[in-house]
Design an enzyme around this catalytic site. Structure first.
Site, PDB file in Angstrom:
ATOM      1  N   ARG A  59     -38.171 -35.745 -26.696  1.00 58.78           N
ATOM      2  CA  ARG A  59     -37.223 -34.775 -26.124  1.00 58.78           C
ATOM      3  C   ARG A  59     -36.797 -35.215 -24.724  1.00 58.78           C
ATOM      4  NH1 ARG A  59     -34.162 -31.531 -28.453  1.00 58.78           N
ATOM      5  NH2 ARG A  59     -35.862 -30.565 -29.628  1.00 58.78           N
ATOM      6  N   GLN A  77     -32.492 -33.875 -39.407  1.00 55.01           N
ATOM      7  CA  GLN A  77     -31.693 -33.669 -38.199  1.00 55.01           C
ATOM      8  C   GLN A  77     -31.538 -34.975 -37.410  1.00 55.01           C
ATOM      9  OE1 GLN A  77     -30.144 -31.084 -36.761  1.00 55.01           O
ATOM     10  NE2 GLN A  77     -30.436 -31.177 -34.555  1.00 55.01           N
ATOM     11  N   ARG A  82     -34.087 -42.447 -34.646  1.00 54.85           N
ATOM     12  CA  ARG A  82     -34.872 -42.072 -33.463  1.00 54.85           C
ATOM     13  C   ARG A  82     -36.370 -41.990 -33.753  1.00 54.85           C
ATOM     14  NH1 ARG A  82     -33.656 -35.639 -32.115  1.00 54.85           N
ATOM     15  NH2 ARG A  82     -33.887 -34.817 -34.209  1.00 54.85           N
ATOM     16  N   HIS A 152     -27.368 -39.643 -27.477  1.00 59.44           N
ATOM     17  CA  HIS A 152     -27.577 -38.225 -27.163  1.00 59.44           C
ATOM     18  C   HIS A 152     -28.151 -38.092 -25.745  1.00 59.44           C
ATOM     19  CE1 HIS A 152     -29.200 -34.171 -27.587  1.00 59.44           C
ATOM     20  NE2 HIS A 152     -29.006 -34.116 -28.892  1.00 59.44           N
ATOM     21  N   ASP A 196     -22.911 -25.761 -27.155  1.00 62.72           N
ATOM     22  CA  ASP A 196     -23.127 -26.763 -28.208  1.00 62.72           C
ATOM     23  C   ASP A 196     -21.773 -27.042 -28.846  1.00 62.72           C
ATOM     24  OD1 ASP A 196     -24.076 -28.440 -30.149  1.00 62.72           O
ATOM     25  OD2 ASP A 196     -25.525 -27.030 -31.013  1.00 62.72           O
ATOM     26  N   GLU A 253     -22.957 -36.404 -24.755  1.00 65.19           N
ATOM     27  CA  GLU A 253     -23.288 -37.396 -25.772  1.00 65.19           C
ATOM     28  C   GLU A 253     -22.041 -38.125 -26.254  1.00 65.19           C
ATOM     29  OE1 GLU A 253     -25.348 -35.230 -28.900  1.00 65.19           O
ATOM     30  OE2 GLU A 253     -25.976 -33.730 -27.438  1.00 65.19           O
TER      31      GLU A 253
HETATM   32  C1  BG6 Z   1     -27.159 -31.720 -30.196  1.00 71.45           C
HETATM   33  C2  BG6 Z   1     -26.637 -30.807 -31.258  1.00 71.45           C
HETATM   34  O1  BG6 Z   1     -26.518 -32.949 -30.277  1.00 71.45           O
HETATM   35  O2  BG6 Z   1     -28.561 -31.909 -30.391  1.00 71.45           O
HETATM   36  C3  BG6 Z   1     -27.407 -29.491 -31.225  1.00 71.45           C
HETATM   37  O3  BG6 Z   1     -25.262 -30.583 -31.045  1.00 71.45           O
HETATM   38  C4  BG6 Z   1     -28.908 -29.751 -31.342  1.00 71.45           C
HETATM   39  O4  BG6 Z   1     -26.960 -28.635 -32.256  1.00 71.45           O
HETATM   40  C5  BG6 Z   1     -29.309 -30.725 -30.261  1.00 71.45           C
HETATM   41  O5  BG6 Z   1     -29.598 -28.535 -31.224  1.00 71.45           O
HETATM   42  C6  BG6 Z   1     -30.793 -31.067 -30.250  1.00 71.45           C
HETATM   43  O6  BG6 Z   1     -31.191 -31.564 -31.477  1.00 71.45           O
HETATM   44  P1  BG6 Z   1     -32.716 -31.889 -31.727  1.00 71.45           P
HETATM   45  O7  BG6 Z   1     -32.839 -32.298 -33.153  1.00 71.45           O
HETATM   46  O8  BG6 Z   1     -33.065 -33.049 -30.829  1.00 71.45           O
HETATM   47  O9  BG6 Z   1     -33.494 -30.659 -31.392  1.00 71.45           O
END
Ligand code: BG6
Length: 279
Positions: A59, A77, A82, A152, A196, A253
């Site tokens: 994170r 997701q 990653r 990101h 977002d 991003e």
């Molecule tokens: C962003 C998305 O790029 O990443 C969001 O637009 C998402 O919707 C965020 O919540 C974080 O994603 P993650 O998978 O790292 O929690």
């Protein structure tokens, strides 16, 4: 200077440029977890509650999302890049800057998730006040492939409520969870609350002002820009963020989402995010 290190137990590479910048990338995800421009301070946000566990997302920093952005497809997701270990290919110290190159190729593990042959290369270049992240995708298979992707980037800000993102006025955007595309009317986008959004076909540069610090954020090849901050309520529900973490970050991003990138066999796609600090 280049040295293998551990970041909370995770193998990583730390290097510096002759002109005083430094960076750290973990092999999992080729994930940039630190960038300190010459003479400056840490420019990226890293959550102190991030998991540093094999196969779980980190994170903060710069996750590489591939071959799927967010939940726009059947994969997990943000895709799997990653969460996989990349190979470190070496450092190029030509001139004043220094670039580190990382690669991820399709393997039985990736093919089990996504039946496409590919090669990813990420070149992380630092020098003075500038950072360049160059992502290259090659279709190494004999059938077409299509993907969405993002760099990101979590920028560290002293207080998100007063940070100002400029350059998106007149750009169409889609808010997550909404169906209608809107047009940005503001000269300065602020993120005092949850945001977002996917901005489609943005101009090549935006400008992020955080107090006296200004970051010029550029992109090439990527067709979209995502602006994300979870805001207070969602942040409190995130196990890998401190409750007030949202106040000290803003994701801007470089993304390729709409339309997805299609590559014929042998074809290559390049996308770059560039960041320059001035104050
Ligand atoms: C962003 C998305 O790029 O990443 C969001 O637009 C998402 O919707 C965020 O919540 C974080 O994603 P993650 O998978 O790292 O929690």
């Amino acid at each position: 200077m280049v040295e293998p290190i551990g970041v909370n137990g995770m193998p990583a590479i730390r290097w510096g440029s002759r002109n005083g910048a430094s960076a750290v990338v973990t092999l999992q995800g080729a994930h940039l977890v630190s960038w300190v421009p010459a003479g400056g301070e840490e420019a990226l946000y890293m959550s102190e509650r991030s998991a540093f566990e094999a196969g779980r997302p980190i994170r903060g920093g710069v996750p590489v999302c591939f071959p799927q952005f967010a939940d726009r497809g059947a994969l997990g997701q943000h895709g799997f890049a990653r969460n996989f270990d990349w190979r470190f290919l070496g450092i190029d110290e030509a001139g004043e800057g220094a670039s580190a190159t990382f690669a991820l190729e399709s393997s039985p593990k990736t093919l089990a998730l996504w039946p496409r042959a590919f090669r990813l290369e990420l070149v992380v270049s630092i020098g003075g006040a500038q950072l360049d992240l160059a992502l290259r995708v090659t279709n190494t298979g004999s059938t077409p492939l299509s993907f969405t992707a993002a760099l990101h980037t979590y920028f560290r800000v002293s207080e998100v409520a007063t940070a100002r993102l400029e350059g998106l006025r007149g750009v169409k955007f889609l808010t997550r969870g909404c169906l209608d595309v809107e047009v940005e009317t503001r000269e300065i986008v602020t993120a005092a609350e949850f945001i977002d959004r996917i901005y489609f076909a943005p101009p090549p540069w935006t400008r992020l002002q955080d107090g006296a610090r200004v970051l010029h954020i550029g992109q090439r090849g990527f067709t979209d820009t995502v602006v994300w901050n979870p805001g207070r309520d969602r942040c409190e529900l995130m196990a890998d963020m401190p409750p007030a973490g949202y106040r000290h970050m803003l994701c801007v991003e470089a993304a390729a989402i709409e339309p997805p990138i299609a590559l014929a066999p042998g074809e290559v796609w390049n996308g770059v995010q560039s960041v320059t600090l001035s104050s």
